[in-house]
Design an enzyme around this catalytic site. Structure first.
Site, PDB file in Angstrom:
ATOM      1  N   GLY A   1      22.095 -13.289   2.622  1.00 29.26           N
ATOM      2  CA  GLY A   1      23.519 -13.446   2.843  1.00 29.26           C
ATOM      3  C   GLY A   1      23.888 -14.914   2.878  1.00 29.26           C
ATOM      4  O   GLY A   1      23.062 -15.772   3.220  1.00 29.26           O
ATOM      5  N   CYS A   2      25.129 -15.238   2.537  1.00 30.22           N
ATOM      6  CA  CYS A   2      25.535 -16.647   2.471  1.00 30.22           C
ATOM      7  C   CYS A   2      25.477 -17.317   3.845  1.00 30.22           C
ATOM      8  O   CYS A   2      24.956 -18.430   3.986  1.00 30.22           O
ATOM      9  CB  CYS A   2      26.922 -16.773   1.850  1.00 30.22           C
ATOM     10  N   HIS A   3      26.002 -16.657   4.887  1.00 29.66           N
ATOM     11  CA  HIS A   3      25.954 -17.224   6.234  1.00 29.66           C
ATOM     12  C   HIS A   3      24.500 -17.371   6.687  1.00 29.66           C
ATOM     13  O   HIS A   3      24.124 -18.394   7.273  1.00 29.66           O
ATOM     14  CB  HIS A   3      26.694 -16.320   7.225  1.00 29.66           C
TER      15      HIS A   3
END
Length: 317
Positions: free
Chosen positions: A115-117
């Protein structure tokens, strides 16, 4: 030799970006499915099994279904959903996080894109945990702000066609404190408990900042900002896409940090800020780049034995 690549979910934000990044590469043949055929199970199964490598850019349940349709043992899969990120049978797709991760990705037929986060937090915190500065029992506290492109077509339409006074400038979400990236943050960092994490979406299309807040007296050993920066530089010294920023004056614009400076690249930049008692580590990346499609293409290059940076941009500071 041409590699046959199929993007299952090619009409979504991540799938469209992967298609855009792979178009024109002479060693790749993109297999396509028409919009009206994307729910045709037999057509999808045919494409899934005829490809050398498949990208799954789908909701979790649909990704699980697609994997179940693959009967050809030679097909390699890169999944962009959250379905397999804590599954030990799948390889986590950040090649930079340990000395052996790149080789694991190269030898794997099942890789999950982070995931980006989670990418922003894990790349920033992994060296501190590995080097004994933070304990596995440490309660990480993190906040992020990301561009609205990560929210999919409906959110993009809201921001591009809505009124600013209705949408606002920055909107926190995941306020039940159970964001879908928390399990992989805990799993990959080998934490005893998940971080306290709140994301927010900003009124800009792409780019993001992931901010980790640290209290110096909670460190396992006393370290200065310079020592932290030196640790990062050594840990990521051979990495094309992870950059350590030392000169805050050039990194900031009039004391402000622009989340969009890594846009359209696969770069992630780490910077460190402190006062006498506290420290903030910030990762800056493109939520559609190192946070999604760029990371997927990087993993594809590794899995196919191609040059890792092929088709990917690195930000020049």
């Amino acid at each position: 030799m041409k590699y046959k690549i199929f993007v299952d979910g090619q009409h979504g934000t991540t799938g469209l970006k992967i298609h855009e990044m792979l178009e024109g590469r002479e060693e790749i043949e993109l297999l396509s499915i028409k919009e009206e055929e994307k729910k045709d199970l037999n057509k999808r199964k045919e494409l899934l099994n005829n490809a050398d490598l498949v990208f799954l850019c789908l909701p979790d349940a649909a990704s699980i279904e697609s994997v179940s349709l693959i009967t050809n043992d030679n097909v390699k899969v890169i999944d962009a959903s959250t379905a397999f990120r804590t599954n030990p049978a799948w390889t986590y797709g950040i090649p930079e996080i340990t000395p052996t991760q790149r080789e694991k990705i190269k030898n794997s037929k099942r890789v999950c894109v982070p995931g980006c986060h989670a990418s922003g937090l894990i790349i920033a915190m992994k060296p501190l945990i590995v080097n004994g500065i933070l304990a596995n029992s440490h309660k990480l506290i993190c906040h992020s702000i990301t561009g609205f492109s990560g929210g999919g077509k409906a959110m993009i339409d809201d921001y591009e066609n809505g009124k600013f006074e209705d949408i606002g400038g920055q909107r926190p979400y995941g306020l039940a404190l159970n964001h879908k990236h928390l399990p992989e943050m805990k799993y990959v960092l080998e934490l005893e408990e998940a971080p306290l994490f709140t994301p927010s979406v900003g009124n800009f299309k792409q780019g993001m900042l992931v901010m980790s807040y640290l209290v110096k007296k909670e460190f396992k050993k006393a370290v200065s900002k310079k020592e932290i920066l030196d640790l990062y530089k050594d840990y990521y010294k051979d990495e094309t896409f992870v950059k350590i920023i030392e000169d805050n004056d050039s990194y900031l614009d009039a004391g402000l940090l622009n989340p969009m400076k890594c846009n359209n690249t696969n770069s992630l930049e780490i910077s460190v800020y402190e006062n006498a008692t506290d420290m903030v580590v910030i990762s800056r990346l493109d939520n559609l780049g190192k946070g999604a499609s760029g990371a997927a293409v990087q993993c594809m290059n590794i899995m196919l034995g191609l040059e890792e940076s092929k088709g990917l941009n690195s930000r020049k500071n």
